[in-house]
Design a protein around this motif. Structure first.
Motif, PDB file in Angstrom:
ATOM      1  N   CYS A  33      -7.510  10.070   4.169  1.00 20.89           N
ATOM      2  CA  CYS A  33      -6.993  10.508   2.879  1.00 20.89           C
ATOM      3  C   CYS A  33      -6.007   9.468   2.355  1.00 20.89           C
ATOM      4  CB  CYS A  33      -6.324  11.856   3.054  1.00 20.89           C
ATOM      5  SG  CYS A  33      -6.003  12.705   1.528  1.00 20.89           S
ATOM      6  N   GLN A  34      -5.331   8.794   3.294  1.00 21.35           N
ATOM      7  CA  GLN A  34      -4.239   7.893   2.915  1.00 21.35           C
ATOM      8  C   GLN A  34      -4.627   6.424   2.938  1.00 21.35           C
ATOM      9  OE1 GLN A  34      -1.187   8.720   1.925  1.00 21.35           O
ATOM     10  NE2 GLN A  34      -1.357  10.902   2.188  1.00 21.35           N
ATOM     11  N   SER A  35      -5.356   6.022   3.933  1.00 17.74           N
ATOM     12  CA  SER A  35      -5.760   4.611   3.990  1.00 17.74           C
ATOM     13  C   SER A  35      -7.186   4.509   4.512  1.00 17.74           C
ATOM     14  CB  SER A  35      -4.798   3.806   4.871  1.00 17.74           C
ATOM     15  OG  SER A  35      -4.703   4.371   6.152  1.00 17.74           O
TER      16      SER A  35
ATOM     17  N   ARG B 138      -2.238  13.139  10.149  1.00 19.35           N
ATOM     18  CA  ARG B 138      -1.814  11.933   9.438  1.00 19.35           C
ATOM     19  C   ARG B 138      -2.818  11.466   8.385  1.00 19.35           C
ATOM     20  NH1 ARG B 138       2.978   9.319   8.539  1.00 19.35           N
ATOM     21  NH2 ARG B 138       4.380  10.423   9.912  1.00 19.35           N
TER      22      ARG B 138
ATOM     23  N   HIS C  86       0.846  -1.198   0.000  1.00 16.81           N
ATOM     24  CA  HIS C  86       0.000   0.000   0.000  1.00 16.81           C
ATOM     25  C   HIS C  86       0.887   1.256   0.000  1.00 16.81           C
ATOM     26  CE1 HIS C  86      -3.036   2.892   1.276  1.00 16.81           C
ATOM     27  NE2 HIS C  86      -3.956   1.992   1.008  1.00 16.81           N
TER      28      HIS C  86
ATOM     29  N   PHE D 209       0.591   4.030   1.373  1.00 13.15           N
ATOM     30  CA  PHE D 209       0.752   4.604   2.714  1.00 13.15           C
ATOM     31  C   PHE D 209       1.857   3.883   3.488  1.00 13.15           C
ATOM     32  CE2 PHE D 209      -0.300   4.286   7.251  1.00 13.15           C
ATOM     33  CZ  PHE D 209      -0.233   5.629   7.610  1.00 13.15           C
TER      34      PHE D 209
ATOM     35  N   GLY E  58      -0.821   8.486  -2.061  1.00 15.59           N
ATOM     36  CA  GLY E  58      -2.261   8.702  -2.072  1.00 15.59           C
ATOM     37  C   GLY E  58      -2.764   8.990  -3.463  1.00 15.59           C
ATOM     38  N   HIS E  59      -3.900   9.686  -3.514  1.00 11.53           N
ATOM     39  CA  HIS E  59      -4.553   9.894  -4.815  1.00 11.53           C
ATOM     40  C   HIS E  59      -4.124  11.201  -5.489  1.00 11.53           C
ATOM     41  CE1 HIS E  59      -7.063  12.605  -2.563  1.00 11.53           C
ATOM     42  NE2 HIS E  59      -7.548  11.639  -1.830  1.00 11.53           N
TER      43      HIS E  59
ATOM     44  N   HIS F 104       1.227   8.624  14.310  1.00 13.00           N
ATOM     45  CA  HIS F 104       0.225   7.979  13.455  1.00 13.00           C
ATOM     46  C   HIS F 104      -1.196   8.323  13.845  1.00 13.00           C
ATOM     47  CE1 HIS F 104       2.765   5.541  10.948  1.00 13.00           C
ATOM     48  NE2 HIS F 104       3.524   5.333  11.992  1.00 13.00           N
TER      49      HIS F 104
ATOM     50  N   ASN G  98      -4.800   9.103   8.197  1.00 18.58           N
ATOM     51  CA  ASN G  98      -4.812   7.683   7.858  1.00 18.58           C
ATOM     52  C   ASN G  98      -6.036   6.979   8.439  1.00 18.58           C
ATOM     53  OD1 ASN G  98      -4.206   7.721  10.511  1.00 18.58           O
ATOM     54  ND2 ASN G  98      -2.172   6.851  10.338  1.00 18.58           N
TER      55      ASN G  98
END
Lengths: 406, 140
Positions: free
Chosen positions: B51-53, B117, A343, A345, A361-362, B112, B119
């Motif tokens: 936004c990330q995961s 972050r 992934h 991330f 990311g996107h 994190h 996430n």
């Protein structure tokens, strides 16, 4: 002239910083670039020596500050080779510039059923303002599709650019893939039908020379902070004839000629579009950044970055199971990729621990990610101060992470 | 073991890692091992879109105790989720609401869970707490 990379690196104080105890390897330049000392100094100097509100004062400092702000406008004009300095409107950045055009051009020229044409690889900043207009005025947003390499498919462009099309708005260079779009070709196609074209130059002005007169584009927008300048300042170039016809964007000070409760008349260009106290420290900083880039020379920058891109592409290709997104023939120094099924991330987090800054990311281009059917990518983007040694560190870092994920 | 004893246990485990790489290797390992999130729970309403995961979280109240299940598309995120579940799952709503999650900072993972972050972990922790609040209210 060849580039003295050590000299250039020493111009950027932040490059001496360490991250998690490691030397900073900054490969997130498409998000924002760092600032050379001359830009930092220029901004400081405004506050230390001549800070004053501009355009209104009769006193000395106000005149000095106004002059500095307007000189910066002149630098942007020359940088883009605009015909007039009043065709340069300062904005907070690319996003605000696009919103300004969407609002003001939209208010004046767009009606129910009119079409605005973008592309499939746009940043959200060049999608969402038009969707707002879809809601507000019932316009229709269309897009030019891309192929697997991340290049625009122009086979059916004659159908997409038609009598209903009222504006074409597209990226000069894709932020997520690095694709350099054939904007000149698209501009001349649109112009045969009298359709104006806006170019989003956020990812272009720091990499390639832009001549708005040669391109004959109607609007060109960019941000200062991706061009080694301060954050919060950018510019909209617009042809005088369009800007004069367009409604103002925001109302307030600066943009008016006379105000009464019976009615208000607007100021002339470019002030009509600059409501409120302008960001004169930002503009001065942007001017200094343009001077800096000009001193190195965009030709030299383009050549050096191309070398870095080629080297990085070659080195990264040696990593097992790497997949590149965006393999256009014409590319700027941006590489988007995934490694196996790691992934983005996870890879980005681990690289960060090694002091390597990449974007994951996107990339604010979700429709593009949907096209490739992926959640996002890892993006390494290079600037004038990056080195082949840093590319090696990136490749070694990815290899370490890949081993861990086995 | 009490919640705090489990937190202490995790802190001790992490103390044995000399290098950050070992710490992340461990997170990857327990992230890979985390199972039990059923497909029927993989719904929009259980999804926290970072936004990330992406993070999915679901909870059930069984005999007065909350069973948390969660999943993520990113393994490091999933590893941290596994730790949170180890600490909070199988506890009563009161136990959960009265505990401060001190282990996160002590093992050096605070970054994190910071709002910057994006996430999904911070929202997930809030969601876990919200479940506890809701189940407590239901119990009366």
């Amino acid at each position: 002239m060849s580039i003295n990379i050590e000299q250039i690196r020493s111009d950027f104080p932040i490059l001496k910083e360490t991250v998690h105890g490691k030397p900073l390897v900054y490969l997130d330049n498409a998000a924002t670039t760092h600032k050379p000392q001359v830009v930092i100094d220029a901004v400081s100097e405004v506050y230390e020596k001549y800070n004053s509100n501009i355009h209104r004062g009769v006193h000395h400092l106000s005149n000095v500050c106004t002059q500095a702000h307007e000189d910066a406008r002149g630098k942007v004009q020359q940088f883009l080779n605009a015909k007039h300095s009043h065709e340069v409107v300062f904005t907070r950045g690319t996003t605000e510039a696009i919103n300004l055009v969407a609002h003001s051009f939209g208010e004046t020229f767009l009606n129910q059923g009119d079409e605005v044409l973008v592309t499939q690889l746009e940043h959200h900043s060049n999608i969402v303002p038009w969707q707002l207009l879809e809601k507000r005025k019932g316009i229709v947003l269309k897009y030019i599709p891309i192929n697997e390499s991340g290049e625009l498919i122009l086979d059916n462009v004659d159908e997409l650019i038609n009598a209903k099309t009222k504006l074409v708005s597209l990226a000069h260079i894709s932020n997520a893939l690095g694709t350099i779009n054939p904007i000149k070709e698209i501009i001349s196609k649109a112009h045969t039908l009298g359709i104006p074209v806006m170019v989003d130059g956020a990812q272009a002005v720091q990499h390639v020379e832009v001549d708005v007169q040669a391109l004959d584009c109607d609007f060109y927008v960019f941000s200062g902070h991706k061009l080694y300048g301060p954050t919060g300042i950018g510019a909209l170039y617009g042809k005088e004839e369009w800007l004069n016809k367009m409604e103002p964007y925001q109302g307030g000070g600066e943009m008016i000629k006379t105000v009464s409760f019976e009615g208000t008349s607007y100021n002339e260009l470019p002030f009509k579009f600059e409501a409120g106290t302008p960001d004169f420290s930002g503009s001065v900083g942007l001017g200094a950044a343009i001077d800096y880039v000009n001193a190195i020379g965009l030709d030299n920058i383009a050549q050096y970055e191309q070398e870095l891109l080629d080297y990085a592409t070659e080195r990264l290709s040696t990593i097992p199971n790497i997949r590149f997104f965006g393999t256009a023939k014409q590319k700027a120094s941006v590489i988007s990729f995934l490694v196996g099924d790691i992934h983005p991330f996870d890879l980005g987090t681990m690289l960060d621990k090694m002091g390597i800054a990449v974007r994951t990311g996107h990339h604010c281009a979700q429709p593009l990610m949907q096209f490739f059917n992926i959640p996002g990518t890892i993006r390494a983007s290079f600037a004038i101060y990056n080195t082949k040694d840093e590319v090696d560190k990136l490749v070694d870092g990815i290899s370490r992470v890949a081993q861990l994920f086995g | 073991m009490t919640i705090n004893e489990v937190q202490e246990e995790i802190v001790e485990e992490f103390a044995s890692f000399d290098e950050w790489m070992d710490k992340y290797a461990y997170l990857i390992e327990i992230g890979n091992d985390l199972e039990g999130f059923k497909d029927e729970w993989r719904l929009e309403q259980n999804l926290i879109e970072g936004c990330q995961s992406k993070v999915w979280v679901y909870a059930e109240l069984v005999d007065g105790k909350i069973n948390y299940s969660a999943d993520s598309d990113a393994i490091i995120t999933k590893g941290i989720i596994a730790l949170l579940i180890r600490v909070l799952s199988g506890r009563t709503p009161d136990e959960i609401l009265n505990t401060e999650l001190s282990f996160v900072e002590k093992v050096g993972l605070k970054d994190h869970l910071s709002p910057t972050r994006s996430n999904g972990l911070l929202s997930m922790m809030k969601q876990m707490r919200l479940y506890a609040v809701a189940f407590k209210a239901k119990q009366g």
